[in-house]
Design an enzyme around this catalytic site. Structure first.
Site, PDB file in Angstrom:
ATOM      1  N   ALA A   1       0.866  -1.176   0.000  1.00  0.00           N
ATOM      2  CA  ALA A   1       0.000   0.000   0.000  1.00  0.00           C
ATOM      3  C   ALA A   1       0.900   1.223   0.000  1.00  0.00           C
ATOM      4  O   ALA A   1       2.055   1.156   0.442  1.00  0.00           O
ATOM      5  CB  ALA A   1      -0.887  -0.022   1.241  1.00  0.00           C
TER       6      ALA A   1
ATOM      7  N   GLU B   1      -0.862  -9.147  -0.759  1.00  0.00           N
ATOM      8  CA  GLU B   1      -2.284  -9.378  -0.464  1.00  0.00           C
ATOM      9  C   GLU B   1      -3.141  -9.297  -1.721  1.00  0.00           C
ATOM     10  O   GLU B   1      -4.071 -10.083  -1.897  1.00  0.00           O
ATOM     11  CB  GLU B   1      -2.747  -8.365   0.597  1.00  0.00           C
ATOM     12  CG  GLU B   1      -2.064  -8.622   1.943  1.00  0.00           C
ATOM     13  CD  GLU B   1      -2.240  -7.479   2.934  1.00  0.00           C
ATOM     14  OE1 GLU B   1      -2.009  -6.306   2.552  1.00  0.00           O
ATOM     15  OE2 GLU B   1      -2.623  -7.745   4.083  1.00  0.00           O
TER      16      GLU B   1
HETATM   17  N1  CO8 Z   1       4.619   3.194  -0.679  1.00  0.00           N
HETATM   18  C1  CO8 Z   1       5.012   4.359  -1.226  1.00  0.00           C
HETATM   19  N2  CO8 Z   1       6.154   4.476  -1.928  1.00  0.00           N
HETATM   20  C2  CO8 Z   1       6.928   3.382  -2.072  1.00  0.00           C
HETATM   21  C3  CO8 Z   1       6.576   2.149  -1.520  1.00  0.00           C
HETATM   22  C4  CO8 Z   1       5.343   2.061  -0.803  1.00  0.00           C
HETATM   23  N3  CO8 Z   1       4.895   0.917  -0.285  1.00  0.00           N
HETATM   24  N4  CO8 Z   1       7.553   1.252  -1.813  1.00  0.00           N
HETATM   25  C5  CO8 Z   1       8.476   1.915  -2.533  1.00  0.00           C
HETATM   26  N5  CO8 Z   1       8.105   3.202  -2.689  1.00  0.00           N
HETATM   27  C6  CO8 Z   1       8.826   4.266  -3.399  1.00  0.00           C
HETATM   28  C7  CO8 Z   1      10.023   4.749  -2.597  1.00  0.00           C
HETATM   29  O1  CO8 Z   1       9.621   5.689  -1.625  1.00  0.00           O
HETATM   30  C8  CO8 Z   1      10.866   5.350  -3.688  1.00  0.00           C
HETATM   31  O2  CO8 Z   1      10.367   6.599  -4.035  1.00  0.00           O
HETATM   32  P1  CO8 Z   1      11.340   7.897  -4.023  1.00  0.00           P
HETATM   33  O3  CO8 Z   1      12.321   7.595  -5.122  1.00  0.00           O
HETATM   34  O4  CO8 Z   1      10.416   9.017  -4.333  1.00  0.00           O
HETATM   35  O5  CO8 Z   1      11.988   7.927  -2.697  1.00  0.00           O
HETATM   36  C9  CO8 Z   1      10.616   4.427  -4.891  1.00  0.00           C
HETATM   37  O6  CO8 Z   1       9.389   3.752  -4.603  1.00  0.00           O
HETATM   38  C10 CO8 Z   1      11.674   3.365  -5.066  1.00  0.00           C
HETATM   39  O7  CO8 Z   1      11.816   2.681  -3.840  1.00  0.00           O
HETATM   40  P2  CO8 Z   1      13.247   2.433  -3.146  1.00  0.00           P
HETATM   41  O8  CO8 Z   1      14.176   3.534  -3.467  1.00  0.00           O
HETATM   42  O9  CO8 Z   1      12.990   2.140  -1.707  1.00  0.00           O
HETATM   43  O10 CO8 Z   1      13.700   1.124  -3.942  1.00  0.00           O
HETATM   44  P3  CO8 Z   1      14.707  -0.015  -3.424  1.00  0.00           P
HETATM   45  O11 CO8 Z   1      14.949  -0.871  -4.619  1.00  0.00           O
HETATM   46  O12 CO8 Z   1      15.856   0.581  -2.715  1.00  0.00           O
HETATM   47  O13 CO8 Z   1      13.868  -0.865  -2.311  1.00  0.00           O
HETATM   48  C11 CO8 Z   1      11.912  -1.996  -1.465  1.00  0.00           C
HETATM   49  C12 CO8 Z   1      12.745  -1.614  -2.698  1.00  0.00           C
HETATM   50  C13 CO8 Z   1      12.709  -2.969  -0.592  1.00  0.00           C
HETATM   51  C14 CO8 Z   1      10.657  -2.689  -1.974  1.00  0.00           C
HETATM   52  C15 CO8 Z   1      11.552  -0.728  -0.668  1.00  0.00           C
HETATM   53  O14 CO8 Z   1      11.011   0.244  -1.560  1.00  0.00           O
HETATM   54  C16 CO8 Z   1      10.533  -0.950   0.420  1.00  0.00           C
HETATM   55  O15 CO8 Z   1      10.874  -1.469   1.459  1.00  0.00           O
HETATM   56  N6  CO8 Z   1       9.277  -0.508   0.191  1.00  0.00           N
HETATM   57  C17 CO8 Z   1       8.236  -0.561   1.197  1.00  0.00           C
HETATM   58  C18 CO8 Z   1       7.721  -1.977   1.378  1.00  0.00           C
HETATM   59  C19 CO8 Z   1       6.662  -2.004   2.439  1.00  0.00           C
HETATM   60  O16 CO8 Z   1       6.889  -1.733   3.601  1.00  0.00           O
HETATM   61  N7  CO8 Z   1       5.423  -2.384   2.026  1.00  0.00           N
HETATM   62  C20 CO8 Z   1       4.299  -2.494   2.917  1.00  0.00           C
HETATM   63  C21 CO8 Z   1       3.498  -1.243   2.902  1.00  0.00           C
HETATM   64  S1  CO8 Z   1       2.186  -1.244   4.122  1.00  0.00           S
HETATM   65  C22 CO8 Z   1       0.969  -2.148   3.416  1.00  0.00           C
HETATM   66  O17 CO8 Z   1       1.094  -2.632   2.310  1.00  0.00           O
HETATM   67  C23 CO8 Z   1      -0.276  -2.317   4.212  1.00  0.00           C
HETATM   68  C24 CO8 Z   1      -1.360  -2.935   3.371  1.00  0.00           C
HETATM   69  C25 CO8 Z   1      -2.643  -3.007   4.104  1.00  0.00           C
HETATM   70  C26 CO8 Z   1      -3.469  -1.769   3.968  1.00  0.00           C
HETATM   71  C27 CO8 Z   1      -4.905  -2.110   4.143  1.00  0.00           C
HETATM   72  C28 CO8 Z   1      -5.624  -1.121   4.987  1.00  0.00           C
HETATM   73  C29 CO8 Z   1      -7.006  -1.643   5.374  1.00  0.00           C
END
Ligand code: CO8
Length: 257
Positions: free
Chosen positions: A65, A111
């Site tokens: 998300a 999910e």
């Molecule tokens: N949300 C928003 N932006 C994201 C997300 C995300 N989940 N994941 C990556 N991005 C963005 C980064 O912020 C970055 O943007 P910017 O260049 O502007 O900073 C761009 O995508 C590229 O990401 P990275 O630079 O981090 O790329 P890497 O290759 O270094 O890393 C990863 C890749 C490991 C996937 C890393 O991006 C990461 O850890 N992302 C977050 C993963 C995460 O925690 N996901 C869970 C989110 S919470 C969730 O899904 C809850 C769902 C349930 C909701 C339901 C409610 C009822």
């Protein structure tokens, strides 16, 4: 002009939905949710379509998300809007859905993939429920569908540590149905969807409904439900066609597709 967060196309009887927010690794925001759910509803109602494939990019199916969208929301915001409840529409689609997953399928991304009927993974796929690292828990089925798919031990491990599992571990655990080389992912998923889409649609829809029912009811009720659906298919021309084609040693030409 910003590009559309969801690309849609059709190939024969298959609709292909491609998550398209490369700048955010396909993070799922409300706009994308609405586009995916609208598209699933549209293609489910389209009699020319027999199956739907949902996919992302080679780097990410979806990295969860959208954290930036959620960051400042309050309890009242998410409760009153029933935040992200609409994603359930993907799980309740009556037409078959296949997730073609390459790269990251994390949090809501994992999910969403699990809401599809089955997952075909590229060999570079990585699955996880990292919400715990953000101070929350899965909210779109991660603690429920993942547990049903892979069992308590693995689901607890993933939800409590937030670690990722690779495609090989995901297949071994029963989360994905097949793993293929990344450059063959889309064609494999479309091929599977095409195959399904050319069977008798009522039979396909009942098979889906019956498998899903097994998660909801006791075995005896599930068996009765399955048997009744099986009986009802004898009211279709496609049952006659399918069985006659077998006996006549020819390919079946199903009418209700
Ligand atoms: N949300 C928003 N932006 C994201 C997300 C995300 N989940 N994941 C990556 N991005 C963005 C980064 O912020 C970055 O943007 P910017 O260049 O502007 O900073 C761009 O995508 C590229 O990401 P990275 O630079 O981090 O790329 P890497 O290759 O270094 O890393 C990863 C890749 C490991 C996937 C890393 O991006 C990461 O850890 N992302 C977050 C993963 C995460 O925690 N996901 C869970 C989110 S919470 C969730 O899904 C809850 C769902 C349930 C909701 C339901 C409610 C009822």
């Amino acid at each position: 002009m910003a590009s559309k967060p969801l690309k849609t196309e059709t190939r024969g009887r298959v609709a292909i939905l491609t998550l398209n927010r490369p700048e955010a690794l396909n993070a799922l925001n409300s706009e994308l949710m609405n586009e995916v759910c609208d598209a699933v509803a549209k293609y489910s109602a389209d009699e020319k379509i027999g199956a739907i494939v949902i996919t992302g990019s080679e780097k990410a199916f979806a990295a969860g998300a959208d954290i930036k969208e959620m960051q400042d929301q309050t309890y009242m915001d998410v409760f009153m809007s029933d935040f992200f409840a609409r994603w359930n529409e993907v799980a309740y689609a009556r037409k078959p859905t296949v997730a073609a997953v390459a790269g990251y399928a994390l949090g809501g991304g994992c999910e969403l993939a699990m809401m599809c009927d089955f997952i075909i993974a590229a060999d570079n796929a990585k699955f996880g429920q990292p919400e715990i690292t953000l101070g929350v828990i899965p909210g779109m089925g991660g603690s429920q569908r993942l547990t049903r798919a892979v069992g308590k031990a693995k689901a607890m491990d993933l939800c409590l540590t937030g670690r990722m599992m690779d495609a090989e571990e995901a297949e071994r655990s029963g989360l994905v149905s097949r793993v293929v080389p990344a450059d063959e992912l889309l064609e494999t998923a479309i091929g599977a969807a095409e195959k399904i889409a050319n069977f008798s649609l009522p039979a396909v829809m009942m098979a889906k409904e019956s498998v899903n029912r097994s998660f909801e009811v006791p075995l005896d009720e599930g068996l009765r439900f399955e048997r009744r659906l099986f009986h009802s298919l004898f009211a279709t021309e496609d049952q006659k066609e399918g069985m006659t084609a077998f006996v006549e040693k020819r390919k079946a030409g199903f009418k209700h597709r």
